[in-house]
Design a protein around this motif. Sequence first.
Motif, PDB file in Angstrom:
ATOM      1  N   PHE A  44      -7.693   5.343  26.261  1.00 45.90           N
ATOM      2  CA  PHE A  44      -8.080   5.961  27.533  1.00 45.90           C
ATOM      3  C   PHE A  44      -7.432   7.333  27.681  1.00 45.90           C
ATOM      4  O   PHE A  44      -8.059   8.284  28.167  1.00 45.90           O
ATOM      5  CB  PHE A  44      -7.681   5.058  28.699  1.00 45.90           C
ATOM      6  N   ALA A  45      -6.162   7.448  27.264  1.00 46.20           N
ATOM      7  CA  ALA A  45      -5.458   8.724  27.366  1.00 46.20           C
ATOM      8  C   ALA A  45      -6.128   9.784  26.494  1.00 46.20           C
ATOM      9  O   ALA A  45      -6.242  10.952  26.906  1.00 46.20           O
ATOM     10  CB  ALA A  45      -3.997   8.550  26.952  1.00 46.20           C
ATOM     11  N   ILE A  46      -6.586   9.393  25.307  1.00 44.38           N
ATOM     12  CA  ILE A  46      -7.273  10.354  24.441  1.00 44.38           C
ATOM     13  C   ILE A  46      -8.583  10.805  25.071  1.00 44.38           C
ATOM     14  O   ILE A  46      -8.903  12.008  25.100  1.00 44.38           O
ATOM     15  CB  ILE A  46      -7.524   9.737  23.054  1.00 44.38           C
ATOM     16  N   LEU A  85       0.690   9.691  29.355  1.00 42.72           N
ATOM     17  CA  LEU A  85       0.242   8.339  29.004  1.00 42.72           C
ATOM     18  C   LEU A  85       0.070   8.205  27.495  1.00 42.72           C
ATOM     19  O   LEU A  85       0.424   7.169  26.909  1.00 42.72           O
ATOM     20  CB  LEU A  85      -1.078   8.037  29.708  1.00 42.72           C
ATOM     21  N   LEU A  86      -0.424   9.245  26.864  1.00 43.48           N
ATOM     22  CA  LEU A  86      -0.610   9.222  25.413  1.00 43.48           C
ATOM     23  C   LEU A  86       0.724   9.096  24.691  1.00 43.48           C
ATOM     24  O   LEU A  86       0.845   8.344  23.713  1.00 43.48           O
ATOM     25  CB  LEU A  86      -1.332  10.498  24.978  1.00 43.48           C
ATOM     26  N   ALA A  87       1.729   9.816  25.178  1.00 42.56           N
ATOM     27  CA  ALA A  87       3.046   9.759  24.539  1.00 42.56           C
ATOM     28  C   ALA A  87       3.692   8.387  24.702  1.00 42.56           C
ATOM     29  O   ALA A  87       4.248   7.824  23.746  1.00 42.56           O
ATOM     30  CB  ALA A  87       3.950  10.836  25.129  1.00 42.56           C
ATOM     31  N   ALA A  94       3.721   2.483  18.090  1.00 41.55           N
ATOM     32  CA  ALA A  94       4.412   2.741  16.827  1.00 41.55           C
ATOM     33  C   ALA A  94       5.646   1.875  16.647  1.00 41.55           C
ATOM     34  O   ALA A  94       6.019   1.547  15.517  1.00 41.55           O
ATOM     35  CB  ALA A  94       4.800   4.220  16.743  1.00 41.55           C
ATOM     36  N   THR A  95       6.282   1.472  17.750  1.00 38.77           N
ATOM     37  CA  THR A  95       7.553   0.752  17.635  1.00 38.77           C
ATOM     38  C   THR A  95       7.451  -0.738  17.925  1.00 38.77           C
ATOM     39  O   THR A  95       8.162  -1.534  17.311  1.00 38.77           O
ATOM     40  CB  THR A  95       8.593   1.371  18.592  1.00 38.77           C
ATOM     41  N   LEU A 116      -0.820  17.300  14.804  1.00 33.42           N
ATOM     42  CA  LEU A 116      -2.006  17.743  15.541  1.00 33.42           C
ATOM     43  C   LEU A 116      -1.799  17.605  17.046  1.00 33.42           C
ATOM     44  O   LEU A 116      -2.159  18.505  17.825  1.00 33.42           O
ATOM     45  CB  LEU A 116      -3.228  16.939  15.100  1.00 33.42           C
ATOM     46  N   LEU A 117      -1.218  16.487  17.457  1.00 38.75           N
ATOM     47  CA  LEU A 117      -0.931  16.292  18.880  1.00 38.75           C
ATOM     48  C   LEU A 117       0.084  17.316  19.379  1.00 38.75           C
ATOM     49  O   LEU A 117      -0.028  17.820  20.511  1.00 38.75           O
ATOM     50  CB  LEU A 117      -0.409  14.874  19.111  1.00 38.75           C
TER      51      LEU A 117
END
Length: 219
Positions: A44-46, A85-87, A94-95, A116-117
């Motif tokens: 959703f954030a993307i 939100l993406l971060a 990832a964790t 890229l981000l």
Amino acid sequence: MMMVPPPEAATTLITAAEAATVLITDADTPNAIAAAFVAYGHYFAILLSVASLTVERLLVKPSMNMAEEQTLVIADTAYGVAGLLLAVTGYLRATSFGKGWEFYSHEPIFWVKLTLLSVAGAASFFPTVKIIQRSVAQRQTPDVPIAPMSEKLAARMTSIINAELLAFASIPLSATLMARGVGYAEWLPWQVGAAPPALALVGLGYKYIKEALDWVEDE
């Protein structure tokens, strides 16, 4: 006469049954629900980031009217919320979910994706600073419209937003390759992989903020 399946078919049936059992077991765990919500938040954030950038790209032009200026502020605010939100969801994936940090830390394309981000995030500092400056100036004189956006500023903001959209367009491909372990290198230290995105965010971020603050219109 009863038909006996060949050994290969029996093995396939056993393997399929084991896989189904694993999937059912995983779906019953509390982490599966949390992982699904985190993944949904990430996607959703993307989408929100791309939608906000698209609105900005369509709005930015010389001599925008006040309604367009206000919509631009809203779109940029939405982009900032989407970035946060993406971060957060990206860190959790990832964790704590997905393939885990042990996999992602040795996956070069994961670091390409983060680079890229970082580029998109750093580039956004210029439009955001200029949008905030214009919004603050308008609030200080609510009854008098501020000077219209110049062609020079509109062209610069447009080129930067185009670069951000290009970076986001490249992210799905890198994510697809990353998820499949393309280029996986057990020997790769995470510090080496983290260097490019960190340098891009800090270096380009400083560049674009400085450019926005030092911006001078042509006489």
